[in-house]
Design a protein around this motif. Structure first.
Motif, PDB file in Angstrom:
ATOM      1  N   ASP A  92      13.792 -15.853 -14.373  1.00 40.19           N
ATOM      2  CA  ASP A  92      14.151 -14.635 -13.649  1.00 40.19           C
ATOM      3  C   ASP A  92      13.226 -14.375 -12.464  1.00 40.19           C
ATOM      4  OD1 ASP A  92      16.340 -13.008 -13.932  1.00 40.19           O
ATOM      5  OD2 ASP A  92      15.318 -11.459 -15.081  1.00 40.19           O
ATOM      6  N   ASN A  93      11.905 -14.498 -12.687  1.00 39.16           N
ATOM      7  CA  ASN A  93      11.013 -14.147 -11.568  1.00 39.16           C
ATOM      8  C   ASN A  93       9.858 -15.110 -11.342  1.00 39.16           C
ATOM      9  OD1 ASN A  93       9.322 -13.504 -13.668  1.00 39.16           O
ATOM     10  ND2 ASN A  93       8.926 -11.398 -13.032  1.00 39.16           N
ATOM     11  N   GLY A  94       9.850 -16.249 -12.037  1.00 38.71           N
ATOM     12  CA  GLY A  94       8.873 -17.285 -11.727  1.00 38.71           C
ATOM     13  C   GLY A  94       7.489 -17.090 -12.296  1.00 38.71           C
ATOM     14  N   LYS A  95       7.321 -16.159 -13.238  1.00 38.23           N
ATOM     15  CA  LYS A  95       6.007 -15.993 -13.852  1.00 38.23           C
ATOM     16  C   LYS A  95       5.668 -17.212 -14.711  1.00 38.23           C
ATOM     17  CE  LYS A  95       5.524 -10.964 -14.236  1.00 38.23           C
ATOM     18  NZ  LYS A  95       4.198 -10.857 -13.601  1.00 38.23           N
ATOM     19  N   PRO A  96       4.386 -17.579 -14.785  1.00 43.35           N
ATOM     20  CA  PRO A  96       3.983 -18.668 -15.675  1.00 43.35           C
ATOM     21  C   PRO A  96       4.389 -18.373 -17.116  1.00 43.35           C
ATOM     22  CG  PRO A  96       2.225 -18.167 -14.136  1.00 43.35           C
ATOM     23  CD  PRO A  96       3.258 -17.096 -13.964  1.00 43.35           C
TER      24      PRO A  96
END
Length: 490
Positions: A92-96
């Protein structure tokens, strides 16, 4: 292959009425989902259904411990799908992925906490000042509009949904347009947990359409918003026309202060984590580091060494510390601020550019950036960047330090690094902010209230009393007099 998503209207899954759009994975720009945006007509349908559902006996007559049971089942539903949800959050938002797992665990803990708070809630018998019994009770406000940001969706959504449901409200949830997935999955979990149809609806789409319609709707009795300050001000103006309560968690430009006696390794680690975790896309990011001049050079050297060792890369890798920014447009905003810092006379000590080669070229990556040589009044030190950019500023005098920290329109968080408790308490009390971390940073407990001051907003999230944000207070007087009221007989 991209997945097709639907919105959740009053217990039914269907396409919203607006145009179809796509969401992208920030790591490589690939399309991960398609869905239809909601419209003002969809908002009206969801709110009308929410009003009917919240008045129906299936919800209105639930006792607090029964609502607590639903919240507990939602917490369990999140935990049962923890890894799946974390991977979806990553897309969804590219967080690790490690950060995504922590956010999912936080969301489950939020529902569990408010389940306990709902079950153990006590109303108040107030001290009587006459021949009567007095009581203060709290009742659900009604239909609540919850508007959440793209940077930490599942945690932000849980922090609004859980206390609202614990209070007995119905919720129409509007997630950020570009990160709708976690809200949709939470609705699915709520449905499976037995939340009655209509009590939770999820309407993705543009804030200017869905958010505006929610704020304006006459049946919506409260707005809980996390996002940008400009949007929050617009919500507040519209809410004033209805005398509607709101809670607004807005921007931040949080200072972190290193005192002369700080343990530098701890301070460096804390400052690195405070600004560069989440790629700096955090309202509480410690984006201004005030370092005492006596340790400035030593701190800067250790800080730059730490920045050089940060692992910026694929969010799917277990060892990644910084993933991409949420999209290319936001990266361009960050780049403009860094160029502004250069134009204002700042010196870029690290970063200040995109990483290149391989997957870096396909994604929206930006290097962790440190700038020094700017005064606190520089725009780059005053305005929220919402990216991995740290301004490094020396300080000498404590009174001047406090004045500089407070010389900002925002007041959300601050950090202090020192072995001197008295100094930490003295400075912490002088800072105009909602949260102060001492010898740590960016740590949260659902049991501890969170709020901002100044242009960082107002209203409380978290903490047992967070339920009160979704209630109205009502007083009862029960006459105990044996004789009629004397006025009528005189």
């Amino acid at each position: 292959m991209a997945e097709t998503l639907q919105s959740f209207f009053a217990g039914r899954w269907r396409d919203a009425s607006g145009p179809e759009y796509a969401t992208e994975y920030p790591h490589d720009g690939s399309v991960v989902a398609t869905l239809h945006a909601a419209t003002a007509a969809d908002v009206d349908e969801a709110v009308q259904a929410a009003e009917r559902a919240r008045r129906a006996p299936a919800w209105a007559r639930l006792k607090p411990h029964e609502r607590a049971g639903l919240l507990w089942r939602i917490a369990q539903g999140i935990r049962e799908r923890a890894e799946d949800l974390a991977q979806l959050q990553r897309l969804d938002n590219g967080k690790p992925i490690r950060e995504c797992r922590a956010l999912v665990a936080s969301a489950a803990g939020t529902f569990q906490f408010f389940a306990a708070a709902a079950e153990t809630w006590e109303e108040t018998i107030t001290p009587s000042r006459g021949d009567y019994l007095t009581m203060s009770v709290h009742e659900p406000l009604g239909v609540v509009g919850a508007i959440t940001p793209w940077n930490s969706p599942i945690a932000s959504e849980a922090q609004k949904l859980a206390p609202a449901l614990a209070a007995g409200c119905a919720v129409v949830l509007k997630p950020a347009e570009i990160t709708p997935r976690m809200a949709i999955e939470l609705a699915r979990i709520c449905q499976r947990a037995g939340v009655p149809d209509g009590i939770v609806s999820v309407l993705p789409g543009k804030g200017s359409v869905v958010g505006d319609a929610l704020v304006r709707h006459p049946l919506v009795k409260r707005i809980a918003f996390t996002g940008g300050t400009a949007v929050g001000l617009g919500i507040q103006r519209l809410a004033a026309e209805k005398l509607m309560p709101t809670s607004l968690e807005l921007g931040g430009k949080s200072p972190t202060v290193v005192l002369p006696d700080a343990e530098l390794d701890h301070a460096v680690a804390g400052v690195l984590y405070g600004i560069f975790s989440s790629s700096g896309e955090s309202c509480i990011a410690g984006s201004r580091a005030f370092v005492h001049e006596s340790v400035y050079d030593a701190f800067r050297a250790r800080l730059l060494d730490g920045v050089a060792r940060l692992r910026v890369g694929d969010p799917a890798r277990e060892d990644t510390q910084m993933g991409p920014l949420v999209n290319r447009a936001h990266r361009e905003t960050v780049e403009r601020y860094v160029q502004l810092g250069r134009d204002e006379g700042g010196r870029v000590l690290a970063g200040g550019a995109r990483p290149t080669g391989g997957f870096y070229d396909a994604g929206s990556y930006y290097l962790p950036t440190v700038i020094e040589g700017l005064p606190n009044r520089a725009r780059m030190c005053q305005e929220e960047i919402f990216g991995p950019v740290l301004a490094l500023l020396p300080w000498r005098d404590e009174d001047d330090l406090v004045a500089q920290c407070n010389d900002n329109v925002y007041g959300l968080a601050a950090g202090l690094w020192t072995r001197d408790f008295r100094a930490a308490w003295r400075i912490g009390r002088a800072l105009e902010t909602g949260t102060v971390w001492i010898n740590t940073y960016k740590q949260f407990s659902i049991s501890t209230p969170f709020s901002g001051v100044k242009m960082s907003g107002y209203g409380q999230e978290k903490g047992r009393l967070g339920i009160l944000e979704y209630t109205s207070q009502k007083s009862f007087y029960v006459g105990l007099n044996e004789q009629p009221l004397p006025w009528a007989l005189s």
